[in-house]
Design a protein around this motif. Structure first.
Motif, PDB file in Angstrom:
ATOM      1  N   ASN A  79      93.788 109.497  77.210  1.00 45.35           N
ATOM      2  CA  ASN A  79      93.716 110.150  75.899  1.00 45.35           C
ATOM      3  C   ASN A  79      95.026 110.874  75.614  1.00 45.35           C
ATOM      4  OD1 ASN A  79      90.979 109.446  75.497  1.00 45.35           O
ATOM      5  ND2 ASN A  79      90.381 111.141  76.859  1.00 45.35           N
ATOM      6  N   ASP A  92      95.930 107.945  38.690  1.00 42.05           N
ATOM      7  CA  ASP A  92      95.377 107.911  40.045  1.00 42.05           C
ATOM      8  C   ASP A  92      95.993 106.803  40.902  1.00 42.05           C
ATOM      9  OD1 ASP A  92      93.675 109.238  41.744  1.00 42.05           O
ATOM     10  OD2 ASP A  92      91.981 107.901  41.375  1.00 42.05           O
ATOM     11  N   ASP A 137      94.425 101.249  59.802  1.00 44.10           N
ATOM     12  CA  ASP A 137      93.235 100.869  60.592  1.00 44.10           C
ATOM     13  C   ASP A 137      93.244  99.378  60.948  1.00 44.10           C
ATOM     14  OD1 ASP A 137      92.260  99.462  58.398  1.00 44.10           O
ATOM     15  OD2 ASP A 137      90.735 100.910  57.871  1.00 44.10           O
ATOM     16  N   GLN A 196      91.181 118.723  63.357  1.00 42.19           N
ATOM     17  CA  GLN A 196      90.407 119.218  62.217  1.00 42.19           C
ATOM     18  C   GLN A 196      89.491 120.384  62.579  1.00 42.19           C
ATOM     19  OE1 GLN A 196      90.810 117.932  58.862  1.00 42.19           O
ATOM     20  NE2 GLN A 196      92.553 117.410  60.120  1.00 42.19           N
ATOM     21  N   SER A 197      89.149 120.462  63.874  1.00 41.54           N
ATOM     22  CA  SER A 197      88.231 121.534  64.271  1.00 41.54           C
ATOM     23  C   SER A 197      88.970 122.849  64.497  1.00 41.54           C
ATOM     24  CB  SER A 197      87.459 121.138  65.533  1.00 41.54           C
ATOM     25  OG  SER A 197      88.363 120.785  66.529  1.00 41.54           O
ATOM     26  N   THR A 209      95.845 103.363  54.342  1.00 37.57           N
ATOM     27  CA  THR A 209      94.713 103.439  55.274  1.00 37.57           C
ATOM     28  C   THR A 209      94.358 102.058  55.827  1.00 37.57           C
ATOM     29  OG1 THR A 209      93.882 105.227  53.906  1.00 37.57           O
ATOM     30  CG2 THR A 209      92.381 104.378  55.554  1.00 37.57           C
ATOM     31  N   TYR A 210      94.343 101.061  54.918  1.00 39.23           N
ATOM     32  CA  TYR A 210      94.045  99.687  55.365  1.00 39.23           C
ATOM     33  C   TYR A 210      95.050  99.218  56.417  1.00 39.23           C
ATOM     34  CZ  TYR A 210      90.623  98.861  51.629  1.00 39.23           C
ATOM     35  OH  TYR A 210      89.520  98.909  50.814  1.00 39.23           O
ATOM     36  N   THR A 256      93.116  96.752  59.078  1.00 41.92           N
ATOM     37  CA  THR A 256      92.333  95.836  58.246  1.00 41.92           C
ATOM     38  C   THR A 256      93.234  94.843  57.522  1.00 41.92           C
ATOM     39  OG1 THR A 256      90.905  97.736  57.832  1.00 41.92           O
ATOM     40  CG2 THR A 256      90.467  95.764  56.536  1.00 41.92           C
ATOM     41  N   ASN A 281      96.496 107.341  44.652  1.00 38.54           N
ATOM     42  CA  ASN A 281      95.372 107.191  45.576  1.00 38.54           C
ATOM     43  C   ASN A 281      95.205 105.739  45.998  1.00 38.54           C
ATOM     44  OD1 ASN A 281      94.405 109.729  46.134  1.00 38.54           O
ATOM     45  ND2 ASN A 281      93.176 109.842  44.279  1.00 38.54           N
ATOM     46  N   GLU A 313      90.786 114.060  64.595  1.00 36.02           N
ATOM     47  CA  GLU A 313      89.529 114.805  64.484  1.00 36.02           C
ATOM     48  C   GLU A 313      89.596 116.110  65.267  1.00 36.02           C
ATOM     49  OE1 GLU A 313      86.253 112.390  65.542  1.00 36.02           O
ATOM     50  OE2 GLU A 313      86.221 111.323  63.635  1.00 36.02           O
ATOM     51  N   GLY A 314      90.228 116.020  66.428  1.00 36.01           N
ATOM     52  CA  GLY A 314      90.385 117.234  67.237  1.00 36.01           C
ATOM     53  C   GLY A 314      91.160 118.302  66.494  1.00 36.01           C
ATOM     54  N   GLN A 348      92.743 108.592  65.696  1.00 34.91           N
ATOM     55  CA  GLN A 348      91.522 109.123  65.065  1.00 34.91           C
ATOM     56  C   GLN A 348      90.924 110.252  65.898  1.00 34.91           C
ATOM     57  OE1 GLN A 348      90.020 108.759  62.192  1.00 34.91           O
ATOM     58  NE2 GLN A 348      91.603 107.392  61.448  1.00 34.91           N
ATOM     59  N   LEU A 349      90.851 110.007  67.208  1.00 32.82           N
ATOM     60  CA  LEU A 349      90.306 111.032  68.095  1.00 32.82           C
ATOM     61  C   LEU A 349      91.164 112.294  68.037  1.00 32.82           C
ATOM     62  CD1 LEU A 349      89.364 108.942  71.250  1.00 32.82           C
ATOM     63  CD2 LEU A 349      87.817 109.926  69.570  1.00 32.82           C
ATOM     64  N   TYR A 366      95.528 103.314  66.693  1.00 31.07           N
ATOM     65  CA  TYR A 366      94.662 103.899  65.661  1.00 31.07           C
ATOM     66  C   TYR A 366      93.499 104.702  66.240  1.00 31.07           C
ATOM     67  CZ  TYR A 366      91.489 104.148  61.657  1.00 31.07           C
ATOM     68  OH  TYR A 366      90.646 104.588  60.673  1.00 31.07           O
TER      69      TYR A 366
END
Lengths: 459, 290
Positions: A213, A417, A431, A280-281, A427-428, A433, A420, A277-278, A273-274, A269
């Motif tokens: 990690n 817009d 990740d 964000q807390s 984002t695509y 995609t 956006n 998120e960490g 993400q992990l 990716y």
């Protein structure tokens, strides 16, 4: 009989609705129109089109002023102005930044907005185009207004063709912050000047724990305040050419490919993400906590570092570019002062006079020195930089150099817009995609379609 | 005297009537008018006939996906909310010690600010450190990236919606308390077991409440907005770009207020039609004691 009355009542409500909201100014053209055009002669323009010099003629006058920044600082400025002009009473309303839009948007739409308001500089021309705010062109010309006192990009952002939508107040720039200790530990001496160097440094600076990690992230384009369009600019690309999307040019593709490559160099990716998120807390930025070695953020971020972790050994530099020499563009935002016309010339004139005082060098220095904000008045910005030495020479060098490279979004009244849509494309890509080309081409197609929709509605 | 009484009556009702006309009827009819215009919150607008509606069904890239997202959410969340609310209501109807405390606890989420609960849920849904995935890890399941994985983001919002099932629980509890014990006593005399008592007495007697919650849950589900607005936005790959969220961005980000009004009316028509369908198909199965 009852039905008849009901039908009559409903018809009446419909009529009231049309009268109340339709106004009497519908022209043949469906394009947004500026109501101010019809009022130009009142603002000092003579019969021959020349602007007559302005002389304040109002006596006791009361105006409303709404803002969402530092209420205490604005109260000081308002009090100072009222001391200088005892005939002007200013009712200041300070609203939280997060609630401001909910308050000002309906007020502008409903004609109950204050005489003078601080709002988003980047969208000032939209409000002028839709007739919500006053065209200042003649008012300012009559007052001998000199636009060169402001940062060029900010002033241009307030212009809709030859009309002036607002007075630039404060702005910001994105710069690269780096952790000097991490750099020394990795044997890196200088901050990166190119994106290739960012990629190289990211690999060196990213560390992992025994489980694989991420322990410390070198850099990621999604952290902080970079955004994909800034990267596209630093590759020499642009967002739109008129109403044609061009962000899917080779420069755009290269920029997003680089963003993806940097992500791969920092664990990929899922790991990001992990890690994200960490972060964000926590209420603190991962850079401030020493979990990220480089981050792109606004100039105001320096104050956050100083507040949350004054011990952090950090440096700052202008944004990297594709070749390290050209296209040092940085995304700028900020706020301007706009004015509404309530049919009272005295109030409008008093508001404009007050607005001009707020953007004067002295008033801007007062506000900027306390807040360390980047003011739009260039002399004031320089004075603030000289005054706030606590933030360091390296920081101010990066900020003031970026000040000249500040850039706002390309204007698109047909589809504001569109940014956006670019973010979604990013984002695509991140990740996995879509490839950068697929993502940007698809985004360009959506933007084109939405612009066409706008014209179907308005042409 | 009668006329006078009528005037007095209307005067007493006038605050409500004024509210109805000014804050409900007027905006409702205005939005209908605006749906045929290109109104953009400026001072001018033009009537453009059915153009907004045509664009919606032919060239709005996000329209059908937003419908699908809202329908998916409604179809999953409505029955789950019904089952959970009713289930908790049954439990809260038990005669155990401290039941009032439990009732308070289960109702508490309904009185807490949505913003605050959203913050808590954003932590609970975290992939690595989130409570939900930590619990799943105990049973050997690797939890997904609830909020960022397009396959799971809507599910996350459904789970978050269940947090408020205490609101329905209170209604069911009131309904359960209102069922006369004589029915159960008679059934017991006839030899009915717990299951038959539930199936033949409790369920029919509570069916008007179930029906009410089905309808309001369905309408609320179709209009889902706040959770997505606060937690995920349009979501990765537009997976949580719900219909009302799409409507909001059209109005507020793109200044297409007339278009958003048209979307609102389509939503109204769809909601009314489906509500009528539910009314007809399910309403006939509801047992009204009176």
């Amino acid at each position: 009989m009852k039905r008849k009355w009901m039908a009559l009542f409903l018809a009446l409500v419909m009529c009231v609705s049309l009268v109340a909201c339709g106004d009497d100014t519908q022209g043949d053209d469906n394009e947004p129109q500026n109501q101010e055009e019809e009022q130009k002669p009142e603002n000092g323009e003579g019969q021959d089109g020349e602007v007559e010099p302005y002389e304040p003629t109002y006596g006791e006058v009361e105006i409303d002023f709404w803002q969402h920044m530092d209420g205490e600082q604005f109260q000081i400025l308002v009090d100072e102005y009222m001391d200088l002009h005892p005939n002007v009473k200013i009712n200041l309303l300070s609203v939280s930044f997060w609630d401001y839009g909910n308050k000002i948007i309906p007020a502008l739409a409903g004609g109950t907005a204050p005489d003078i308001l601080l709002y988003d500089l980047a969208t000032a021309t939209e409000r002028l185009a839709y007739g919500q705010t006053v065209d200042l062109t003649d008012h300012l010309a009559a007052r001998g207004f000199d636009p060169s006192q402001f940062r060029t990009a900010s002033m241009e952002c307030c212009m809709l063709d030859d009309q002036i939508a607002g007075l630039p107040y404060l702005t910001d720039v994105r710069i690269l912050y780096y952790n000097k200790d991490h750099f020394a530990e990795a044997g890196i001496e200088e901050p990166p000047a190119t994106w290739d160097q960012v990629l190289e440094y990211t690999e060196k600076l990213t560390t992992y724990d025994e489980n694989g990690n991420i322990e410390r992230m070198g850099f990621h384009t999604g952290l902080g305040n970079l955004f994909p369009w800034t990267m596209i600019w630093t590759y020499g690309g642009q967002e739109l050419d008129g109403e044609t999307p061009v962000f899917n040019s080779q420069e755009g593709i290269d920029a997003l490919q680089m963003a993806y490559d940097i992500q791969e160099a920092s664990g990929g990716y899922d790991n990001y993400q992990l890690f994200y998120e960490g972060t964000q807390s926590s209420t603190m930025s991962p850079f401030v906590m020493g979990d990220v070695s480089m981050i792109v953020d606004t100039n105001e971020f320096a104050a956050t570092i100083m507040r949350d972790n004054p011990e952090l050994n950090w440096g700052a530099a202008i944004l990297p570019t594709s070749d390290g020499e050209n296209n040092h563009w940085t995304w700028s935002g900020g706020f301007d002062l706009e004015f509404t016309d309530h049919g009272d010339e005295d109030r409008l004139n008093a508001a404009i006079d007050f607005g001009l005082w707020l953007v004067s060098k002295e008033a801007q220095i007062t506000y900027g020195t306390k807040s360390a904000n980047l003011m739009c008045n260039t002399e004031a910005a320089e004075a603030v930089a000289a005054e706030r030495t606590d933030l360091g020479d390296e920081y101010w060098a990066a900020v003031m150099e970026s000040y000249d490279y500040g850039r706002y979004h390309d204007r698109c009244l047909a589809y504001p817009d569109f940014t956006n849509t670019i973010s979604s494309a990013y984002t695509y890509v991140m990740d996995g995609t879509k490839t950068p080309k697929q993502a940007l081409d698809d985004a360009a197609e959506i933007v084109t379609q939405e612009i066409n929709n706008y014209h179907l509605m308005n042409d | 005297m009668q006329k006078r009484e009528a005037i007095t009556g209307y005067l007493f009702a006038s605050p409500w009537l004024i509210g109805l006309f000014v804050f409900t009827l007027y905006p409702l009819l205005s939005s209908l008018v605006y749906s045929f215009t290109n109104y953009s919150m400026g001072k001018d607008f033009d009537f453009i006939g059915w153009t907004n509606f045509k664009i919606m069904f032919t060239s709005d890239h996000g329209f059908f996906q937003s419908i699908w997202n809202s329908v998916w959410y409604t179809l999953v969340s409505t029955p789950l909310n019904l089952i959970c609310g009713f289930g908790v209501g049954l439990l809260m109807n038990s005669k155990v010690k401290g039941i009032k405390v439990f009732r308070c606890i289960y109702y508490l989420p309904c009185v807490i600010s949505v913003v605050a609960t959203t913050m808590v849920w954003s932590w609970m849904f975290q992939t690595k450190y989130g409570l939900l995935n930590q619990l799943l890890a105990y049973i050997g399941v690797q939890g997904p990236a609830w909020l960022t994985d397009p396959a799971w983001s809507k599910t996350a919002l459904v789970i978050m919606g269940l947090w408020n099932c205490g609101g329905g629980m209170m209604m069911y509890l009131a309904g359960l308390k209102g069922i006369s014990s004589t029915y159960y006593e008679a059934a017991e005399i006839d030899g009915a077991n717990a299951w038959w008592k539930f199936w033949k007495i409790t369920l029919p007697m509570i069916s008007p409440l179930l029906f009410y919650n089905l309808l309001t849950g369905f309408i609320g589900g179709i209009q889902v907005f706040t959770n997505a607005f606060l937690l995920t936005g349009a979501g990765t790959d537009n997976s949580t770009n719900f219909y009302v969220y799409n409507m909001y961005t059209m109005a507020m980000n793109n200044r297409r207020m007339g278009y958003a009004c048209a979307m609102g009316w389509i939503l109204l028509i769809v909601t009314m039609s489906l509500s009528l369908l539910i009314w007809r198909k399910v309403g006939s199965r509801v047992y009204y004691e009176s």
